[in-house]
Enzyme design. Structure first.
Site, mmCIF file in Angstrom:
data_model
loop_
_atom_site.group_PDB
_atom_site.id
_atom_site.type_symbol
_atom_site.label_atom_id
_atom_site.label_comp_id
_atom_site.label_asym_id
_atom_site.label_seq_id
_atom_site.Cartn_x
_atom_site.Cartn_y
_atom_site.Cartn_z
ATOM 1 C CG ASP A 176 -1.924 -1.077 1.228
ATOM 2 O OD1 ASP A 176 -2.300 -1.475 0.113
ATOM 3 O OD2 ASP A 176 -2.353 -1.526 2.302
ATOM 4 C CG ASP A 287 5.595 -5.233 -13.221
ATOM 5 O OD1 ASP A 287 4.841 -5.553 -14.168
ATOM 6 O OD2 ASP A 287 5.196 -5.146 -12.048
HETATM 7 N N1 LIG Z 1 6.180 8.112 -5.405
HETATM 8 C C1 LIG Z 1 4.876 7.932 -5.640
HETATM 9 N N2 LIG Z 1 4.064 8.994 -5.805
HETATM 10 C C2 LIG Z 1 2.748 8.833 -6.054
HETATM 11 N N3 LIG Z 1 2.136 7.636 -6.160
HETATM 12 C C3 LIG Z 1 2.884 6.531 -6.012
HETATM 13 C C4 LIG Z 1 4.297 6.617 -5.733
HETATM 14 N N4 LIG Z 1 4.785 5.371 -5.649
HETATM 15 C C5 LIG Z 1 3.743 4.547 -5.878
HETATM 16 N N5 LIG Z 1 2.601 5.232 -6.084
HETATM 17 C C6 LIG Z 1 1.259 4.664 -6.370
HETATM 18 O O1 LIG Z 1 1.169 3.402 -5.745
HETATM 19 C C7 LIG Z 1 0.929 2.374 -6.729
HETATM 20 C C8 LIG Z 1 1.603 1.097 -6.311
HETATM 21 O O2 LIG Z 1 2.998 1.307 -6.165
HETATM 22 P P1 LIG Z 1 4.052 0.190 -6.562
HETATM 23 O O3 LIG Z 1 3.864 -0.171 -7.999
HETATM 24 O O4 LIG Z 1 5.409 0.649 -6.176
HETATM 25 O O5 LIG Z 1 3.548 -1.003 -5.620
HETATM 26 P P2 LIG Z 1 3.643 -2.566 -5.873
HETATM 27 O O6 LIG Z 1 2.928 -3.265 -4.775
HETATM 28 O O7 LIG Z 1 5.083 -2.923 -6.078
HETATM 29 O O8 LIG Z 1 2.814 -2.708 -7.211
HETATM 30 P P3 LIG Z 1 2.790 -3.915 -8.235
HETATM 31 O O9 LIG Z 1 1.454 -4.584 -8.082
HETATM 32 O O10 LIG Z 1 2.963 -3.274 -9.579
HETATM 33 O O11 LIG Z 1 3.938 -4.765 -7.859
HETATM 34 C C9 LIG Z 1 1.441 2.970 -8.026
HETATM 35 O O12 LIG Z 1 0.778 2.416 -9.149
HETATM 36 C C10 LIG Z 1 1.100 4.439 -7.868
HETATM 37 O O13 LIG Z 1 -0.267 4.666 -8.195
#
Ligand SMILES: Nc1ncnc2c1ncn2[C@@H]1O[C@H](COP(=O)(O)OP(=O)(O)OP(=O)(O)O)[C@@H](O)[C@H]1O
Length: 482
Positions: A176, A287
């Site tokens: 999250d 990704d």
């Molecule tokens: N620096 C940021 N500024 C604004 N929103 C962000 C930032 N980092 C992440 N987000 C939001 O959070 C979401 C999820 O982040 P992230 O992709 O890093 O998580 P994840 O759990 O690794 O996702 P995935 O399912 O792709 O693995 C992003 O798609 C974006 O909408």
């Protein structure tokens, strides 16, 4: 057939608000601490393919069969190219720190460069507490980048109003992400890993940190620091507009006029070129998708989520993986057919992303229709007008659209050999005819395909077979198998 056919790992999580998002195959499950099988071993066809490509590139740095040049001439490039941007490298100091970091770890193998824990853990006595082991790794990483801030949990609780759900700005498959504000007024995004055991979260955290540590480019997300006490959290600069995916497929789509889309496409290409070629190590992101492109207030794109990224040693042609990780709709055919991972798998994903930018459609829509399968006939028939996002109306630059369409169609070529490299893509997107013609001017061989390439193409990547396989794999992966 190359290596073993990768096993599909179906995503378990059922985030309601992510239903329309492209499904990422569960890294969480794949990570479930059985290290993924990845090997250098290439079977002859993969090896030959890469070898052929390298040979070809040595001889002629233009596109393998002259497609680029032909296409470039088919479009109107009267519109001025955007100012050329330089991919910036990290500083020498950072490089030295990184070398020292690995010396300290007494590296033996770079087999899993994206995942630090595998070669770090054995060096730490078992009797030591987890926090002590983590501190050890982190202190090395912090040596590497001294500008990072170490946050304690109370800093981040304060910044996010105790991780108030109101402050959630993103939900990925593994984390999250909360919006926050530090005491000095800086806006941040706190990525709180939420899937798996503590061990798994630690592995994911260190893996992402280990890659992002030496990534420094204006089109990549900016790490501010992290917190390791209690839960591990990564802290990034906030990208105020959120992700490209949320804008492109959400209610604020109208903010993305044509010039912004074009700027975003160029920025992502610059960022990927940097990862592939200008960084100290070859980084394959693995990704690339609209949700992993953040936008600053000036619509500058920043590639984020290095959770799956891999470092590819120079002498390696590719990785061979046996488990799928990534996002449906963005998988390159050689990845889902043979488990091959290299720069060209990122190029394919980038092509899918370009199609999304052009058409406004998601990589896989609510009817599970794949954008590549939808767009291929239109691209082949040159029905460009039918591709364009209807919400743009006639409000787009024809020349720039031409550059994006050509690039997209080359990036989604089923044969990796026929896909351009990011270096060529950056040139193509800007419509720089001069650079594309350079190899001919130097009197290189005409761009012909060799017999083996023809054979390989016809045998392994027959177009019909490719599209059928693409559909079939998607059906299996999404549980739609009949
Ligand atoms: N620096 C940021 N500024 C604004 N929103 C962000 C930032 N980092 C992440 N987000 C939001 O959070 C979401 C999820 O982040 P992230 O992709 O890093 O998580 P994840 O759990 O690794 O996702 P995935 O399912 O792709 O693995 C992003 O798609 C974006 O909408």
């Amino acid at each position: 057939m190359v290596g073993s056919t990768p096993t599909f790992v179906r995503r378990k999580d059922d985030e309601k608000d992510n239903l329309n998002k492209p499904k990422r195959v569960s890294l969480g499950e794949a990570l479930h601490l059985k290290p993924k099988e990845e090997h250098l071993s290439c079977s002859s066809s993969a090896h030959d393919l890469r070898h052929l490509e390298e040979e070809k590139e040595k001889e002629n740095i233009a596109s393998p069969r002259g497609t680029l040049e032909v296409c470039m001439n088919d479009f109107d490039f009267d519109s001025p190219p955007l100012a050329k941007r330089e991919a910036s490298c990290s500083s020498t100091r950072a490089h030295n720190n990184w070398s020292n970091f690995f010396k300290l770890l007494k590296k033996k193998s770079f087999k899993r460069l994206g995942s630090l824990t595998h070669f770090i853990s054995p060096k730490i006595p078992k009797w030591k507490s987890r926090s002590s082991r983590e501190s050890h790794v982190l202190s090395k990483l912090y040596n590497f980048n001294s500008s990072w801030v170490t946050f304690n949990p109370s800093d981040l609780r304060k910044a996010t109003h105790n991780f108030d759900s109101e402050n959630i700005i993103g939900r990925g498959g593994f984390a999250d992400v909360y919006k926050g504000c530090l005491q000095d007024g800086q806006l941040i995004a706190v990525k709180k890993l939420n899937k798996g055991t503590t061990e798994e979260k630690t592995a994911g955290f260190l893996s992402e940190l280990g890659v992002i540590a030496h990534v420094d480019h204006r089109n990549t997300a900016k790490l501010v620091g992290c917190c390791v006490e209690g839960e591990m959290q990564l802290v990034f600069e906030l990208s105020t507009l959120g992700s490209l995916g949320s804008l492109l497929h959400g209610s604020d789509k109208n903010k993305l006029d044509w010039s912004k889309r074009y700027k975003i496409a160029l920025g992502i290409a610059d960022g990927l070129l940097y990862l592939h070629e200008s960084c100290h190590r070859r980084i394959i992101h693995r990704d690339i998708k609209a949700e992993n492109i953040l936008l600053t207030e000036n619509f500058e794109p920043q590639i984020c989520d290095f959770g799956l990224a891999k470092w590819l040693p120079e002498q390696w042609t590719h990785y061979n993986v046996s488990k799928f990780e990534g996002t449906f709709g963005y998988f390159a055919p050689e990845y889902f057919m043979h488990g091959i991972v290299d720069e060209k798998t990122d190029v394919y994903s980038f092509g899918v992303l370009l199609l999304e930018i052009i058409t406004g459609r998601p990589a896989v829509d609510h009817l599970q229709q794949n954008i590549v399968i939808w767009a291929k006939p239109l691209l082949n028939g040159n029905h460009i007008k039918d591709l364009i996002d209807p919400s743009l109306g006639d409000d787009y630059d024809r020349g720039q659209l031409g550059c994006l369409v050509i690039t997209a169609s080359l990036c989604i070529e089923q044969t990796p050999l026929l896909r351009p490299r990011m270096r060529q893509i950056v040139t193509l997107l800007r419509g720089d005819k001069h650079l594309m013609q350079f190899p001919r001017a130097r009197g290189n061989r005409p761009l012909e395909r060799t017999y083996s390439e023809e054979l390989l193409d016809a045998h392994e990547y027959n177009s019909t077979k490719y599209l059928t396989q693409l559909k079939r794999h998607q059906e299996i992966a999404l549980g739609m198998e009949s």
